[in-house]
Write a protein that holds these residues in place. Structure first.
Motif, PDB file in Angstrom:
ATOM      1  N   ALA A 119     -33.482  69.728  17.603  1.00  0.00           N
ATOM      2  CA  ALA A 119     -34.295  68.602  16.582  1.00  0.00           C
ATOM      3  C   ALA A 119     -32.724  67.617  16.032  1.00  0.00           C
ATOM      4  O   ALA A 119     -32.901  66.832  15.634  1.00  0.00           O
ATOM      5  N   ASP A 120     -31.380  68.038  16.874  1.00  0.00           N
ATOM      6  CA  ASP A 120     -30.221  67.589  17.414  1.00  0.00           C
ATOM      7  C   ASP A 120     -30.019  66.793  18.052  1.00  0.00           C
ATOM      8  O   ASP A 120     -28.986  66.417  18.499  1.00  0.00           O
ATOM      9  N   ARG A 121     -31.168  66.537  18.722  1.00  0.00           N
ATOM     10  CA  ARG A 121     -30.423  65.970  20.335  1.00  0.00           C
ATOM     11  C   ARG A 121     -31.536  64.669  20.137  1.00  0.00           C
ATOM     12  O   ARG A 121     -31.694  63.966  19.317  1.00  0.00           O
ATOM     13  N   THR A 122     -30.343  63.786  20.574  1.00  0.00           N
ATOM     14  CA  THR A 122     -29.907  62.134  21.224  1.00  0.00           C
ATOM     15  C   THR A 122     -30.711  61.752  21.945  1.00  0.00           C
ATOM     16  O   THR A 122     -31.444  62.984  22.430  1.00  0.00           O
ATOM     17  N   ALA A 123     -32.009  60.880  21.381  1.00  0.00           N
ATOM     18  CA  ALA A 123     -33.144  60.014  22.245  1.00  0.00           C
ATOM     19  C   ALA A 123     -32.847  60.506  24.157  1.00  0.00           C
ATOM     20  O   ALA A 123     -33.278  60.470  24.882  1.00  0.00           O
ATOM     21  N   ASP A 124     -31.518  59.716  24.179  1.00  0.00           N
ATOM     22  CA  ASP A 124     -31.245  60.170  25.667  1.00  0.00           C
ATOM     23  C   ASP A 124     -30.809  61.780  26.037  1.00  0.00           C
ATOM     24  O   ASP A 124     -30.455  62.084  27.697  1.00  0.00           O
ATOM     25  N   GLU A 125     -30.829  62.335  24.960  1.00  0.00           N
ATOM     26  CA  GLU A 125     -30.464  63.822  25.633  1.00  0.00           C
ATOM     27  C   GLU A 125     -31.287  64.745  26.156  1.00  0.00           C
ATOM     28  O   GLU A 125     -32.393  65.166  25.361  1.00  0.00           O
ATOM     29  N   VAL A 126     -31.901  64.700  27.396  1.00  0.00           N
ATOM     30  CA  VAL A 126     -32.982  65.563  27.625  1.00  0.00           C
ATOM     31  C   VAL A 126     -32.925  66.840  28.602  1.00  0.00           C
ATOM     32  O   VAL A 126     -32.005  67.297  29.720  1.00  0.00           O
ATOM     33  N   VAL A 127     -33.492  67.952  28.533  1.00  0.00           N
ATOM     34  CA  VAL A 127     -33.719  68.838  28.371  1.00  0.00           C
ATOM     35  C   VAL A 127     -34.598  69.378  29.358  1.00  0.00           C
ATOM     36  O   VAL A 127     -36.216  69.336  28.320  1.00  0.00           O
ATOM     37  N   ALA A 128     -34.823  70.243  30.046  1.00  0.00           N
ATOM     38  CA  ALA A 128     -35.701  70.997  30.764  1.00  0.00           C
ATOM     39  C   ALA A 128     -36.829  71.787  30.289  1.00  0.00           C
ATOM     40  O   ALA A 128     -35.955  72.619  29.614  1.00  0.00           O
ATOM     41  N   PRO A 129     -37.698  71.938  30.323  1.00  0.00           N
ATOM     42  CA  PRO A 129     -38.762  72.991  29.314  1.00  0.00           C
ATOM     43  C   PRO A 129     -38.064  74.556  29.765  1.00  0.00           C
ATOM     44  O   PRO A 129     -37.865  74.581  28.881  1.00  0.00           O
ATOM     45  N   GLU A 130     -37.877  74.490  31.185  1.00  0.00           N
ATOM     46  CA  GLU A 130     -37.623  76.044  31.501  1.00  0.00           C
ATOM     47  C   GLU A 130     -36.112  75.677  30.880  1.00  0.00           C
ATOM     48  O   GLU A 130     -35.482  77.708  30.971  1.00  0.00           O
ATOM     49  N   ASP A 131     -35.396  75.523  30.547  1.00  0.00           N
ATOM     50  CA  ASP A 131     -33.973  75.277  30.489  1.00  0.00           C
ATOM     51  C   ASP A 131     -33.866  76.117  29.289  1.00  0.00           C
ATOM     52  O   ASP A 131     -33.358  76.593  28.851  1.00  0.00           O
ATOM     53  N   ASP A 132     -34.948  75.496  28.266  1.00  0.00           N
ATOM     54  CA  ASP A 132     -34.870  75.484  26.872  1.00  0.00           C
ATOM     55  C   ASP A 132     -35.170  76.593  27.127  1.00  0.00           C
ATOM     56  O   ASP A 132     -34.621  77.807  26.532  1.00  0.00           O
ATOM     57  N   GLN A 133     -36.321  77.279  27.794  1.00  0.00           N
ATOM     58  CA  GLN A 133     -37.394  78.176  27.390  1.00  0.00           C
ATOM     59  C   GLN A 133     -36.576  79.809  27.633  1.00  0.00           C
ATOM     60  O   GLN A 133     -36.020  80.510  26.730  1.00  0.00           O
ATOM     61  N   ARG A 134     -35.388  78.994  29.149  1.00  0.00           N
ATOM     62  CA  ARG A 134     -34.174  79.651  29.070  1.00  0.00           C
ATOM     63  C   ARG A 134     -33.178  79.968  28.348  1.00  0.00           C
ATOM     64  O   ARG A 134     -32.878  81.622  27.851  1.00  0.00           O
ATOM     65  N   ARG A 135     -32.734  79.446  27.662  1.00  0.00           N
ATOM     66  CA  ARG A 135     -32.043  79.697  26.786  1.00  0.00           C
ATOM     67  C   ARG A 135     -32.843  80.024  25.126  1.00  0.00           C
ATOM     68  O   ARG A 135     -32.009  81.728  24.426  1.00  0.00           O
ATOM     69  N   GLN A 136     -33.565  80.023  24.887  1.00  0.00           N
ATOM     70  CA  GLN A 136     -34.640  81.185  23.811  1.00  0.00           C
ATOM     71  C   GLN A 136     -34.651  81.713  23.871  1.00  0.00           C
ATOM     72  O   GLN A 136     -34.537  83.341  23.258  1.00  0.00           O
ATOM     73  N   GLU A 137     -34.953  82.595  25.327  1.00  0.00           N
ATOM     74  CA  GLU A 137     -35.257  84.253  25.501  1.00  0.00           C
ATOM     75  C   GLU A 137     -33.772  84.313  25.532  1.00  0.00           C
ATOM     76  O   GLU A 137     -34.273  85.949  24.454  1.00  0.00           O
ATOM     77  N   VAL A 138     -33.005  84.319  25.251  1.00  0.00           N
ATOM     78  CA  VAL A 138     -31.261  85.369  24.915  1.00  0.00           C
ATOM     79  C   VAL A 138     -31.351  84.822  24.022  1.00  0.00           C
ATOM     80  O   VAL A 138     -30.627  85.842  22.992  1.00  0.00           O
ATOM     81  N   ILE A 139     -32.282  84.154  23.233  1.00  0.00           N
ATOM     82  CA  ILE A 139     -31.501  83.902  21.592  1.00  0.00           C
ATOM     83  C   ILE A 139     -32.654  84.930  21.208  1.00  0.00           C
ATOM     84  O   ILE A 139     -32.136  85.642  20.044  1.00  0.00           O
ATOM     85  N   ASP A 140     -34.100  84.778  21.385  1.00  0.00           N
ATOM     86  CA  ASP A 140     -34.949  85.705  20.963  1.00  0.00           C
ATOM     87  C   ASP A 140     -33.887  87.080  21.050  1.00  0.00           C
ATOM     88  O   ASP A 140     -34.803  87.766  20.169  1.00  0.00           O
ATOM     89  N   GLU A 141     -33.669  87.607  22.358  1.00  0.00           N
ATOM     90  CA  GLU A 141     -33.483  88.952  22.508  1.00  0.00           C
ATOM     91  C   GLU A 141     -31.977  89.220  21.869  1.00  0.00           C
ATOM     92  O   GLU A 141     -32.032  90.707  21.200  1.00  0.00           O
ATOM     93  N   LEU A 142     -31.325  88.113  21.419  1.00  0.00           N
ATOM     94  CA  LEU A 142     -30.489  88.864  20.466  1.00  0.00           C
ATOM     95  C   LEU A 142     -31.008  88.978  18.701  1.00  0.00           C
ATOM     96  O   LEU A 142     -30.212  89.825  17.937  1.00  0.00           O
TER      97      LEU A 142
END
Length: 210
Positions: A61-84
């Protein structure tokens, strides 16, 4: 079921003091009963890539319009956050590499230290116990030439303790290279005693936390 997140980052799979000590903690945790489970993350054996883009430092929600993240990269980050988030207790092995944390552990920190998600006005991890095991090859005692050269321990306290609000239990052993470096050889017996004391402390914590 009470869950321990057991994280290691040492590149030494055979003789690592930090691995030896986090394993002692995990064994004591399991000994409490079959319901005490362990989730294992070995950051050296199964390495996380460094951040693919600086946009991953921010919540979506805090990313600017030109800050694009690949879905698999977001998923990888969310995996370690959820694990913690899912863990009841966390133990982290953090050997001192060139005066700071290993790059593999830093890659993990970069994925979980996200303002608006785990820090920066929100602290969903507040009060959760985290035990860090810092093993230092040399000595960094007050009054020595290397006093203040340990830049790994402060990083762990700042991120886990201050930013996340976790209940931080630091355990540190020093002179772990006394059996290899002649200059440290006089400290070998002291170093072995320190590891033994750390094991006792960690086993006690493993039976009381969570």
């Amino acid at each position: 079921m009470p869950t321990l997140l057991h994280i290691d980052s040492s590149a030494d799979l055979a003789h690592s003091r930090s691995r030896e000590l986090t394993a002692a903690f995990a064994d004591a945790w399991r000994a409490r009963g079959p319901e005490y489970t362990v989730v294992r993350r070995d950051l050296h054996v199964d390495q996380l890539p460094h951040l693919e883009t600086s946009a991953l430092h921010w919540a979506a929600a805090d990313r600017t319009a030109d800050e694009v993240v690949a879905p698999e990269d977001d998923q990888r980050r969310q995996e370690v956050i959820d694990e913690l988030l899912a863990a009841d207790v966390v133990v982290i092995g953090a050997p001192l590499y060139n005066y700071t944390v290993p790059s593999t552990l830093k890659a993990w920190i970069d994925r979980v230290h996200v303002p608006g998600v785990l820090t920066g006005g929100v602290q969903p991890l507040a009060g959760k116990p985290v035990v860090t095991v810092v093993s230092r090859g040399g000595t960094y005692d007050a009054g020595t030439p290397t006093e203040g050269w340990d830049h790994g321990s402060p990083v762990l306290q700042i991120v886990l303790g201050a930013a996340f609000g976790m209940k931080h239990y630091p355990v540190t052993v020093s002179a772990t290279l006394a059996d290899r470096l002649p200059d440290l050889a006089p400290l070998a017996e002291h170093a072995r005693a320190e590891v033994a004391d750390a094991r006792v402390t960690l086993e006690r914590l493993a039976t009381t936390l969570g």
